[in-house]
Design an enzyme around this catalytic site. Structure first.
Site, PDB file in Angstrom:
ATOM      1  N   HIS A 148      -9.634   1.144   1.407  1.00 24.71           N
ATOM      2  CA  HIS A 148      -9.446  -0.035   2.257  1.00 24.71           C
ATOM      3  C   HIS A 148     -10.482  -0.075   3.380  1.00 24.71           C
ATOM      4  CE1 HIS A 148      -7.245  -3.156   4.476  1.00 24.71           C
ATOM      5  NE2 HIS A 148      -6.447  -3.280   3.424  1.00 24.71           N
TER       6      HIS A 148
ATOM      7  N   HIS B  26       0.809  -1.225   0.000  1.00 26.66           N
ATOM      8  CA  HIS B  26       0.000   0.000   0.000  1.00 26.66           C
ATOM      9  C   HIS B  26       0.842   1.276   0.000  1.00 26.66           C
ATOM     10  CE1 HIS B  26      -3.415  -2.502   0.232  1.00 26.66           C
ATOM     11  NE2 HIS B  26      -3.441  -2.685   1.538  1.00 26.66           N
TER      12      HIS B  26
ATOM     13  N   GLU C 198     -11.401  -4.363  -2.227  1.00 30.42           N
ATOM     14  CA  GLU C 198     -10.685  -3.242  -2.829  1.00 30.42           C
ATOM     15  C   GLU C 198     -10.648  -3.377  -4.353  1.00 30.42           C
ATOM     16  OE1 GLU C 198      -6.765  -2.738  -0.533  1.00 30.42           O
ATOM     17  OE2 GLU C 198      -7.538  -4.696   0.061  1.00 30.42           O
TER      18      GLU C 198
END
Length: 382
Positions: free
Chosen positions: A204, A130, A344
């Site tokens: 998220h 991420h 996601e």
């Protein structure tokens, strides 16, 4: 009263009703707290006329709360996270956050781009996750616009400098959250760059449609994913590059299944690797011009649910496998394995190192765009 007057009064009342309906949505900005360096963190709460609301905080451009009524009209917060800013600073866990510049994992924190080797910080075993150690989830975004009306919205902006977390190019990113009177929450990410770079941005949010902290967790949520293939991984969650069929596997959600039905089926090595589901489903082969259905989720007891739509090709579905009781969240509840799920919409994991996956490349003059739509249902009759 004459017939003419009656018609005039009726028309006036209708006009007032339409005006009130158009103004039912509200975007209200408040202060969510102060960071250790003294900067204030704005919060914007979007509401509609049906008792649905969404609160977005500027730290990480994060979805901090979503209030949905159940079939009896009882409201509950269905987004897992913290009640106050302190938790988001001390133990972030990506709760509701905007993740990027490159969401998901990059193998070894290393990729080759236009003939040059780049490195991004490792923060998930041997991999970068991420965006690295200070991805988009850990920075303070600017609130640049709020709107009230039939669709209430807030737009936030973050300018990621050239070299940020090892990625080339200055990237200007906008995140817009919009709640309409159809109970649809739309999250749109747009980004432009001044140099060729890589971009894969997603949200998220952790969902427990029974209500955050409910004792049954999210394992009873019934999930449908219209994908015939998925991307299996190695032992450290990096895709092998293969795109096998889901037929005959625990990854086949083309027909509805409760998450808990097969999440612990250790006969499938992929479940052992992820401690449950933490994989990408191949819904499309490329980014599409218009949003398409990514998943359906239903919580049978409360009647709450949503359809998830996006223009992205991949859906990372995570079943909350690493909650271990060390996080104290909303209402003082500890979060345990399976207490929430994450979905996601994005490009496939490790796209920078997988030439057969849809490309994450963004060049100057182009606009990156990820549209995510939650079409909520509450079970209530209207």
């Amino acid at each position: 009263m004459t017939r003419g007057n009656s018609l005039a009064v009726a028309a006036s009342m209708l006009a007032m009703a339409l005006t009130n309906s158009a103004l039912a949505g509200e975007a209200k900005e408040t202060n969510f707290g102060t960071l250790p360096d003294g900067r204030s963190v704005a919060a914007v709460t979007l509401t509609n006329g049906h008792g649905v609301s969404a609160r977005i905080i500027a730290l990480g451009a994060s979805l901090q709360s979503v209030i949905l009524p159940d079939r009896n009209g009882k409201p509950a917060d269905v987004a897992i996270g913290y009640d106050t800013l302190d938790g988001y600073v001390a133990k972030p866990e990506f709760f509701g956050a905007t993740v990027g510049r490159v969401a998901n994992r990059v193998a070894g924190g290393r990729f080759t781009f236009d003939g040059r080797v780049y490195r991004t910080p490792v923060n998930n075993g041997p991999n970068s996750l991420h965006g690295g150690t200070k991805g988009f989830d850990k920075v303070l975004w600017d609130v640049v616009e709020t709107k009230s009306g039939s669709t209430a919205s807030v737009t936030l902006r973050y300018i990621s400098p050239d070299g940020d977390m090892g990625y080339p190019g200055t990237l200007t990113t906008f995140a817009t959250y919009a709640l309409d009177d159809l109970d649809q929450l739309t999250i749109e990410y747009r980004a432009t760059t001044d140099k060729p770079t890589l971009v894969n941005i997603s949200n998220h949010a952790y969902w427990n449609l029974a209500g955050a902290g409910s004792p049954g967790g999210a394992m009873g949520h019934v999930v449908t994913i219209p994908a015939a293939r998925y991307t299996p991984t190695d032992a450290v969650a990096i895709p092998t590059g293969d795109l096998p069929s889901v037929t005959g596997t625990v990854f086949d959600f083309r027909e509805p299944h409760a998450v808990g039905d097969r999440v612990r089926d250790g006969r499938d090595r992929q479940i052992i690797y992820g401690r449950g589901y933490d994989h990408n489903w191949v819904v499309e082969d490329a980014v599409t011009a218009k949003p398409h259905l990514m998943a359906k989720v239903a919580e049978p007891v409360s009647g709450r649910g949503f359809e998830l739509w996006s223009n992205q090709p991949g859906l990372q579905f995570y079943s909350g496998n690493f909650f271990d009781g060390t996080v104290v969240g909303k209402g003082g509840q500890i979060y345990r394995m399976g207490d929430a799920i994450v979905m996601e919409p994005q490009l496939f994991p490790d796209a920078p190192n997988q030439p057969n996956f849809p490309s994450a490349r963004l060049d100057p003059g182009q606009t990156y765009r990820n549209v995510i739509i939650y079409k909520f249902t509450t079970g209530a009759k209207r």
